[in-house]
Design a protein around this motif. Structure first.
Motif, mmCIF file in Angstrom:
data_model
loop_
_atom_site.group_PDB
_atom_site.id
_atom_site.type_symbol
_atom_site.label_atom_id
_atom_site.label_comp_id
_atom_site.label_asym_id
_atom_site.label_seq_id
_atom_site.Cartn_x
_atom_site.Cartn_y
_atom_site.Cartn_z
ATOM 1 N N GLY A 35 73.562 42.213 67.118
ATOM 2 C CA GLY A 35 73.793 42.373 68.545
ATOM 3 C C GLY A 35 74.112 43.799 68.965
ATOM 4 N N VAL A 36 74.805 43.938 70.098
ATOM 5 C CA VAL A 36 75.080 45.235 70.714
ATOM 6 C C VAL A 36 76.470 45.729 70.320
ATOM 7 N N ARG A 37 76.565 47.014 70.064
ATOM 8 C CA ARG A 37 77.843 47.612 69.703
ATOM 9 C C ARG A 37 78.096 48.864 70.536
ATOM 10 N N ILE A 38 79.374 49.077 70.878
ATOM 11 C CA ILE A 38 79.825 50.313 71.517
ATOM 12 C C ILE A 38 80.691 51.038 70.494
ATOM 13 N N ALA A 39 80.366 52.286 70.214
ATOM 14 C CA ALA A 39 81.091 53.015 69.173
ATOM 15 C C ALA A 39 81.115 54.504 69.508
ATOM 16 N N ASP A 40 81.881 55.257 68.716
ATOM 17 C CA ASP A 40 81.883 56.710 68.851
ATOM 18 C C ASP A 40 80.495 57.253 68.524
ATOM 19 N N ILE A 41 80.109 58.314 69.191
ATOM 20 C CA ILE A 41 78.809 58.916 68.928
ATOM 21 C C ILE A 41 78.785 59.459 67.496
ATOM 22 N N ARG A 70 79.333 42.916 77.886
ATOM 23 C CA ARG A 70 78.992 41.554 78.319
ATOM 24 C C ARG A 70 77.983 40.864 77.396
ATOM 25 N N ASN A 71 77.272 41.632 76.599
ATOM 26 C CA ASN A 71 76.213 41.040 75.773
ATOM 27 C C ASN A 71 76.343 41.429 74.299
ATOM 28 N N PRO A 72 77.519 41.227 73.699
ATOM 29 C CA PRO A 72 77.688 41.658 72.302
ATOM 30 C C PRO A 72 76.799 40.902 71.316
ATOM 31 N N GLU A 73 76.394 39.682 71.680
ATOM 32 C CA GLU A 73 75.572 38.868 70.764
ATOM 33 C C GLU A 73 74.102 38.870 71.163
ATOM 34 N N LEU A 74 73.668 39.907 71.843
ATOM 35 C CA LEU A 74 72.281 39.997 72.291
ATOM 36 C C LEU A 74 71.325 39.810 71.116
ATOM 37 N N ALA A 75 70.302 38.992 71.325
ATOM 38 C CA ALA A 75 69.398 38.636 70.227
ATOM 39 C C ALA A 75 68.414 39.753 69.913
#
Length: 201
Positions: A35-41, A70-75
């Motif tokens: 899925g989608v991740r937000i992390a340090d560059i 909102r979409n951490p488990e995006l396929a």
């Protein structure tokens, strides 16, 4: 700051930094089936700045953060990037959505705030029977493991149409050549991408 980051040759994401909010830079990326991740560059790889109006860049950064939350488990899948997300960061049509790659995720996020990096109509259709068979086999494998029958059918439906398949280096190339509202054609992105690839060797 808004751009495309490639920490390694075969993976890309959106690099973001909003000076007005005084938040540290971050990147939003699609990590395959995780899925989608937000992390340090990442502190390695390459980065290309996207030339857009600063106000549009802020919209894109806000949208990227919202979609990531909102979409951490995006396929993962081979869906078309156009019209995937609403202006509120939600999936526009969750029942029909089949999934994205790291490349089409970047295009889809930007598309949702009217930044069109690539002219999708120019993406070359695969004609090699073996490549088509490999794509169909991958989609079928994803369908078998889909969480719901609806998503399985969406994936199988995608195997019967022409998917948008672009590589991370071509997304970075399109970002490098982006000016104003004109989208980069696929051939140009491919040619620029070949030059950029030398930086990863």
């Amino acid at each position: 700051m808004l751009g495309v980051a490639m920490p390694i040759k075969d993976h890309c994401g959106l690099a973001c930094a909003d000076a007005e909010e005084e938040l540290p830079p971050f990147w939003v990326h699609m990590v395959g089936s995780d899925g989608v991740r937000i992390a340090d560059i990442p502190d390695r790889g390459r980065y290309v700045h996207i030339q857009v109006d600063p106000h549009i860049a802020v919209l894109a950064i806000t949208q990227a953060r919202m979609i990531g939350k909102r979409n951490p488990e995006l396929a993962f899948g081979y869906d078309h990037p156009e019209g995937v997300f609403t202006e509120d960061g939600e999936l526009a049509n969750a029942e029909e959505f089949a999934g994205l790659t790291c490349s089409t995720f970047v295009l889809a996020v930007l598309d949702s705030v009217a930044i069109r990096l690539m002219d999708y109509a120019t993406v070359a259709e695969k004609t090699d029977p073996q490549e088509r068979a490999e794509d169909s086999a991958m989609l079928e494998k994803l369908a078998v493991n889909a969480p719901t029958p609806e998503k399985a059918e969406a994936l199988r439906r995608r195997s019967r149409v022409r998917p948008i398949r672009v590589r991370p280096i071509e997304v970075m190339a399109a970002a490098a050549s982006h000016e104003g509202e004109e989208a980069c054609d696929y051939q140009t992105a491919t040619e620029i991408g070949r030059d950029l690839e030398s930086h990863f060797e």
